[in-house]
Design a protein around this motif. Sequence first.
Motif, PDB file in Angstrom:
ATOM      1  N   GLY A 209       0.846  -1.282  -0.028  1.00 36.16           N
ATOM      2  CA  GLY A 209       0.109   0.007  -0.010  1.00 36.16           C
ATOM      3  C   GLY A 209       0.851   1.270   0.186  1.00 36.16           C
ATOM      4  O   GLY A 209       0.148   2.282  -0.097  1.00 36.16           O
ATOM      5  N   GLY A 210       2.087   1.146   0.140  1.00 33.32           N
ATOM      6  CA  GLY A 210       2.913   2.300   0.164  1.00 33.32           C
ATOM      7  C   GLY A 210       3.833   2.528  -1.151  1.00 33.32           C
ATOM      8  O   GLY A 210       3.388   1.625  -2.137  1.00 33.32           O
ATOM      9  N   ASP A 211       4.528   3.701  -1.291  1.00 30.91           N
ATOM     10  CA  ASP A 211       5.185   3.856  -2.296  1.00 30.91           C
ATOM     11  C   ASP A 211       6.476   3.405  -2.471  1.00 30.91           C
ATOM     12  O   ASP A 211       7.280   3.431  -1.351  1.00 30.91           O
ATOM     13  CB  ASP A 211       5.270   5.437  -2.517  1.00 30.91           C
ATOM     14  N   GLN A 212       6.958   2.551  -3.663  1.00 32.90           N
ATOM     15  CA  GLN A 212       8.238   1.911  -3.503  1.00 32.90           C
ATOM     16  C   GLN A 212       9.339   2.686  -4.191  1.00 32.90           C
ATOM     17  O   GLN A 212       8.938   3.513  -5.152  1.00 32.90           O
ATOM     18  CB  GLN A 212       8.197   0.516  -4.242  1.00 32.90           C
ATOM     19  N   LEU A 213      10.605   2.787  -3.822  1.00 33.68           N
ATOM     20  CA  LEU A 213      11.802   3.250  -4.230  1.00 33.68           C
ATOM     21  C   LEU A 213      12.224   2.457  -5.363  1.00 33.68           C
ATOM     22  O   LEU A 213      12.469   1.203  -5.122  1.00 33.68           O
ATOM     23  CB  LEU A 213      12.627   3.881  -3.329  1.00 33.68           C
ATOM     24  N   ARG A 214      12.877   2.866  -6.319  1.00 38.19           N
ATOM     25  CA  ARG A 214      13.703   2.443  -7.183  1.00 38.19           C
ATOM     26  C   ARG A 214      15.025   3.237  -7.549  1.00 38.19           C
ATOM     27  O   ARG A 214      14.810   4.410  -7.598  1.00 38.19           O
ATOM     28  CB  ARG A 214      12.940   1.758  -8.673  1.00 38.19           C
ATOM     29  N   VAL A 215      16.179   2.665  -7.910  1.00 42.60           N
ATOM     30  CA  VAL A 215      17.304   3.200  -8.116  1.00 42.60           C
ATOM     31  C   VAL A 215      17.155   3.441  -9.709  1.00 42.60           C
ATOM     32  O   VAL A 215      17.046   2.619 -10.442  1.00 42.60           O
ATOM     33  CB  VAL A 215      18.607   2.448  -7.832  1.00 42.60           C
ATOM     34  N   THR A 216      17.504   4.714 -10.257  1.00 43.90           N
ATOM     35  CA  THR A 216      17.483   4.964 -11.779  1.00 43.90           C
ATOM     36  C   THR A 216      18.919   5.447 -12.218  1.00 43.90           C
ATOM     37  O   THR A 216      18.992   5.488 -13.301  1.00 43.90           O
ATOM     38  CB  THR A 216      16.557   6.305 -11.969  1.00 43.90           C
ATOM     39  N   ALA A 217      19.813   5.866 -11.500  1.00 48.73           N
ATOM     40  CA  ALA A 217      21.072   6.115 -11.836  1.00 48.73           C
ATOM     41  C   ALA A 217      22.136   6.358 -10.641  1.00 48.73           C
ATOM     42  O   ALA A 217      21.788   6.470  -9.444  1.00 48.73           O
ATOM     43  CB  ALA A 217      21.227   7.718 -12.442  1.00 48.73           C
ATOM     44  N   TRP A 218      23.301   6.359 -11.046  1.00 48.74           N
ATOM     45  CA  TRP A 218      24.438   6.483  -9.996  1.00 48.74           C
ATOM     46  C   TRP A 218      25.640   7.088 -10.686  1.00 48.74           C
ATOM     47  O   TRP A 218      25.825   7.077 -11.843  1.00 48.74           O
ATOM     48  CB  TRP A 218      24.724   5.257  -9.204  1.00 48.74           C
ATOM     49  N   ALA A 219      26.793   7.659  -9.881  1.00 51.26           N
ATOM     50  CA  ALA A 219      27.814   8.122 -10.329  1.00 51.26           C
ATOM     51  C   ALA A 219      28.884   8.073  -9.245  1.00 51.26           C
ATOM     52  O   ALA A 219      28.581   8.439  -8.067  1.00 51.26           O
ATOM     53  CB  ALA A 219      27.761   9.370 -11.068  1.00 51.26           C
ATOM     54  N   LEU A 220      30.114   7.322  -9.457  1.00 53.90           N
ATOM     55  CA  LEU A 220      31.121   7.218  -8.426  1.00 53.90           C
ATOM     56  C   LEU A 220      32.188   8.093  -9.034  1.00 53.90           C
ATOM     57  O   LEU A 220      32.596   8.089 -10.155  1.00 53.90           O
ATOM     58  CB  LEU A 220      31.596   5.676  -8.325  1.00 53.90           C
ATOM     59  N   ASN A 221      32.904   8.915  -8.004  1.00 59.42           N
ATOM     60  CA  ASN A 221      34.227   9.154  -7.986  1.00 59.42           C
ATOM     61  C   ASN A 221      35.002   8.783  -6.924  1.00 59.42           C
ATOM     62  O   ASN A 221      34.644   8.002  -5.962  1.00 59.42           O
ATOM     63  CB  ASN A 221      34.177  11.061  -8.258  1.00 59.42           C
ATOM     64  N   ALA A 222      36.269   9.287  -6.668  1.00 62.32           N
ATOM     65  CA  ALA A 222      37.379   8.856  -5.696  1.00 62.32           C
ATOM     66  C   ALA A 222      36.725   9.448  -4.217  1.00 62.32           C
ATOM     67  O   ALA A 222      37.337   8.640  -3.319  1.00 62.32           O
ATOM     68  CB  ALA A 222      38.547   9.416  -6.128  1.00 62.32           C
ATOM     69  N   ARG A 223      35.904  10.436  -4.206  1.00 63.57           N
ATOM     70  CA  ARG A 223      35.220  10.639  -2.969  1.00 63.57           C
ATOM     71  C   ARG A 223      33.782  10.390  -2.389  1.00 63.57           C
ATOM     72  O   ARG A 223      33.555  10.131  -1.524  1.00 63.57           O
ATOM     73  CB  ARG A 223      35.617  12.117  -2.841  1.00 63.57           C
ATOM     74  N   TYR A 224      33.026  10.351  -3.453  1.00 58.83           N
ATOM     75  CA  TYR A 224      31.581  10.417  -3.406  1.00 58.83           C
ATOM     76  C   TYR A 224      30.960   9.421  -4.237  1.00 58.83           C
ATOM     77  O   TYR A 224      31.569   9.108  -5.339  1.00 58.83           O
ATOM     78  CB  TYR A 224      30.771  11.840  -3.514  1.00 58.83           C
TER      79      TYR A 224
END
Length: 430
Positions: A209-224
């Motif tokens: 009955g709730g709202d589900q999350l999904r991952v749509t993008a990401w990006a990695l660097n040496a710090r974050y």
Amino acid sequence: MSSPHIFCSYCGFANDPGMEHCHRCSQPLFGKISNNSVPQLSIPRSRLSRRTILWGVAAGTAALSTGGYLVYRRLTDPSLLTSHLLTYAENQGGIVGGVLDVAWSPDGRRVASVAGVDDGAVQIWNATTGEKLSTCKLEQPVPGGLPTLSVMGPADGKRVVWSADGKYILAFVGPLEKPIVQVWNAANGQRVRSFPVTQLLTLPANGDGGDQLRVTAWALNARYLAVAKQFVLSGKPFVEVWDIAAGSKISTLDPTSPDPGASSRQCHRITWAPDEKNVVLGCSTEKGEDFEIWDVTSGKSISAFKKGDTTTMTAWSPDGKFLAAGTVAYDVETGHKVTTYSVEWTPFSLAWSPDGKRVAVASYRGERYWVPTYGYLSVFDASSGKQLAQYDQGRVDIAVSGMGLIAWSPNGKYLLVLNGHIDLWRMEQR
């Protein structure tokens, strides 16, 4: 029969008859030696040996000089070099076409790659020979393989990077239910540390009955690590930025749609700026696509501009002043279009050379139902948009996730293109 030559007693060069001075060293041709003057057995042994040695030395010197010159030309003359140098990582993890991401070491001598097999093992290669140097494995392999996005697309997220000093390799590994950023010693492939990031794919607390999350993008660097999420029912997107060393979230970005009437909005692209402090978010609605530049430490939007047609490519110029969205370059400060790069077929990835003077674009065409099976690599003058060269990649493996990703070497002389495996190209200077 050819006329006898006269050999120079100084350098051994073969001169035409009648020459007074050597054509190579300009020395007088004293004691002219004909190539027909073959020593006879009646000539004293000591004299025969001396002349024979001189001829041998002269011939050997000429051969070495000629061979050395040809090798030198092949190494320095672009017209004598094959643009495509070699292919490697063809069977990474025992699977053909498994490479999803690649990164050059800062010194340009090594390449790190990650594939969708081996539970996220990272391979380190000699960049220009394709020799595998070491394998970086997870301390405790997590079943489920590498993270995949809910929306598949070309070059869908930066998975592996080097530290600025070239001593460490960082990779985003593990399934979405339990992902980590792992760090290895690049010299020996030993694990240094692991950082659990967060549970990126979550379910409502009540289970229904709730709202589900999904991952749509990401990006990695040496710090974050930046991760874009979206509520499935409401369509509301947001981006979390995590400090890798601390393992904690530093900000949440809330991109707002410039089209108030749009029913849904999705952030499908995150690209870090060269300073690793700003990101561009590529988001889309049914009315088109727009881009927002954010300061990740403050969590504030810096600028935004809209692009009419849909694209999944974004790339920063090395100085951070320009942003390519698709095959159009924009001025970051004003948002105005500055250059367009005309590409045959469908573009998958674009990248600036380290000096900012050239842009490379990988494009593909399909045979049936637009399954990408044939590739091209185009190089443009970054400022004028003039095409400098085009290379035929030929038939390519079908590997949608990492297909067409481009990585310039730090010195700008080579280009890596992913087509399931790694292709190394030499970039000709024009």
